[in-house]
Design a protein around this motif. Structure first.
Motif, PDB file in Angstrom:
ATOM      1  N   GLU A  60       1.312   0.315   4.906  1.00  0.00           N
ATOM      2  CA  GLU A  60       1.167  -0.956   5.596  1.00  0.00           C
ATOM      3  C   GLU A  60       2.597  -1.756   5.615  1.00  0.00           C
ATOM      4  O   GLU A  60       3.427  -1.761   4.404  1.00  0.00           O
ATOM      5  CB  GLU A  60      -0.064  -1.928   4.823  1.00  0.00           C
ATOM      6  CG  GLU A  60      -1.325  -1.128   5.278  1.00  0.00           C
ATOM      7  CD  GLU A  60      -2.414  -1.996   4.760  1.00  0.00           C
ATOM      8  OE1 GLU A  60      -2.454  -3.252   4.115  1.00  0.00           O
ATOM      9  OE2 GLU A  60      -3.550  -1.561   5.069  1.00  0.00           O
ATOM     10  N   PHE A  61       2.913  -2.545   6.525  1.00  0.00           N
ATOM     11  CA  PHE A  61       4.275  -3.319   6.380  1.00  0.00           C
ATOM     12  C   PHE A  61       4.080  -4.282   5.253  1.00  0.00           C
ATOM     13  O   PHE A  61       3.011  -5.055   4.858  1.00  0.00           O
ATOM     14  CB  PHE A  61       4.132  -4.393   7.793  1.00  0.00           C
ATOM     15  CG  PHE A  61       5.268  -4.982   7.712  1.00  0.00           C
ATOM     16  CD1 PHE A  61       6.569  -4.423   8.251  1.00  0.00           C
ATOM     17  CD2 PHE A  61       5.555  -6.354   7.501  1.00  0.00           C
ATOM     18  CE1 PHE A  61       7.901  -5.179   8.357  1.00  0.00           C
ATOM     19  CE2 PHE A  61       6.644  -7.190   7.390  1.00  0.00           C
ATOM     20  CZ  PHE A  61       7.835  -6.621   7.989  1.00  0.00           C
ATOM     21  N   GLY A  62       5.283  -4.405   4.374  1.00  0.00           N
ATOM     22  CA  GLY A  62       5.361  -5.083   3.104  1.00  0.00           C
ATOM     23  C   GLY A  62       4.819  -4.445   1.940  1.00  0.00           C
ATOM     24  O   GLY A  62       4.942  -5.178   0.734  1.00  0.00           O
ATOM     25  N   GLU A  63       4.206  -3.340   2.243  1.00  0.00           N
ATOM     26  CA  GLU A  63       3.602  -2.622   1.053  1.00  0.00           C
ATOM     27  C   GLU A  63       4.557  -1.564   0.243  1.00  0.00           C
ATOM     28  O   GLU A  63       5.296  -1.094   0.995  1.00  0.00           O
ATOM     29  CB  GLU A  63       2.399  -1.945   1.551  1.00  0.00           C
ATOM     30  CG  GLU A  63       1.471  -1.125   0.387  1.00  0.00           C
ATOM     31  CD  GLU A  63       0.179  -0.634   1.213  1.00  0.00           C
ATOM     32  OE1 GLU A  63      -0.878  -0.744   0.636  1.00  0.00           O
ATOM     33  OE2 GLU A  63       0.420  -0.192   2.055  1.00  0.00           O
ATOM     34  N   LEU A  64       4.583  -1.719  -0.986  1.00  0.00           N
ATOM     35  CA  LEU A  64       5.200  -0.596  -1.584  1.00  0.00           C
ATOM     36  C   LEU A  64       4.441   0.814  -1.560  1.00  0.00           C
ATOM     37  O   LEU A  64       3.261   0.814  -1.447  1.00  0.00           O
ATOM     38  CB  LEU A  64       5.486  -0.940  -3.221  1.00  0.00           C
ATOM     39  CG  LEU A  64       6.440  -2.315  -3.322  1.00  0.00           C
ATOM     40  CD1 LEU A  64       6.272  -2.746  -4.645  1.00  0.00           C
ATOM     41  CD2 LEU A  64       7.804  -2.081  -2.899  1.00  0.00           C
ATOM     42  N   SER A  65       5.287   1.749  -1.419  1.00  0.00           N
ATOM     43  CA  SER A  65       4.645   3.268  -1.370  1.00  0.00           C
ATOM     44  C   SER A  65       3.775   3.495  -2.549  1.00  0.00           C
ATOM     45  O   SER A  65       2.640   3.845  -2.203  1.00  0.00           O
ATOM     46  CB  SER A  65       5.708   4.087  -1.061  1.00  0.00           C
ATOM     47  OG  SER A  65       6.614   4.323  -2.213  1.00  0.00           O
ATOM     48  N   ASP A  67       2.233   1.329  -4.304  1.00  0.00           N
ATOM     49  CA  ASP A  67       0.708   0.528  -3.831  1.00  0.00           C
ATOM     50  C   ASP A  67      -0.091   0.945  -2.677  1.00  0.00           C
ATOM     51  O   ASP A  67      -1.471   0.921  -2.794  1.00  0.00           O
ATOM     52  CB  ASP A  67       1.206  -0.757  -3.891  1.00  0.00           C
ATOM     53  CG  ASP A  67       1.919  -1.664  -4.871  1.00  0.00           C
ATOM     54  OD1 ASP A  67       1.661  -1.488  -6.286  1.00  0.00           O
ATOM     55  OD2 ASP A  67       2.739  -2.698  -4.786  1.00  0.00           O
TER      56      ASP A  67
END
Length: 160
Positions: A60-65, A67
């Motif tokens: 998801e946009f803004g998400e670290l891989s 996470d």
């Protein structure tokens, strides 16, 4: 005149070239003899052309891989994976995954005991622990890819 403009805008959007980032985790049992795979539901099997795959999805946009992997594991199999036990195995690139779609995939690995309670969501029909030497035929990842991931994971976890 306005109708033509709207339809041409839709055509432009339809032919738009896109990038996407996928994330997945290969989950092995502690002695690395088995891998946990989930059988996707009928809709996903028809869309993607395979039955079995690893836990994962879209970042998801803004998400670290990392996470994203934790989120996907909780959503897809109901398991909270220990973030410190996630190992980035490699990044794969798919320049023509779909028409006009260039994909990247972050591949992680971890270890989970086979007796861990698994609760799949509606995206999948079932799960199974497969013997590394007896993987299902219809998988997203090739047997060669799984073997490569397994070997890299063993090194990362310092297993001979």
């Amino acid at each position: 005149m306005k109708e033509k403009k709207k339809s041409s805008q839709k055509e432009e959007v339809k032919d738009e070239k896109k990038f996407g980032v996928g994330i997945l985790v290969c989950i092995f049992n502690p002695d690395f003899s088995k891998i946990l795979l989930i059988k996707r539901n009928k809709e996903k099997r028809e869309k993607y052309g395979f039955d079995w795959g690893n836990v994962g999805g879209k970042l998801e946009f803004g998400e670290l891989s990392k996470d994203g992997i934790l989120r996907e594991a909780l959503e897809e199999i109901g398991v909270k994976i220990n973030k410190s036990r996630l190992k980035l195995t490699f990044v794969k690139e798919f320049p023509n995954f779909f028409k006009n779609f260039h994909g990247f995939q972050w591949v992680y690995s971890t270890i989970l005991p086979e007796n861990t309670k698994i609760k799949i969501n509606k995206e999948s029909d079932e799960y199974s622990w497969f013997d590394i030497n007896n993987l299902p035929k219809s998988m997203l990842d090739s047997k060669e890819d799984i073997t490569e991931i397994l070997n890299k994971t063993k090194k990362m976890f310092k297993v001979k």
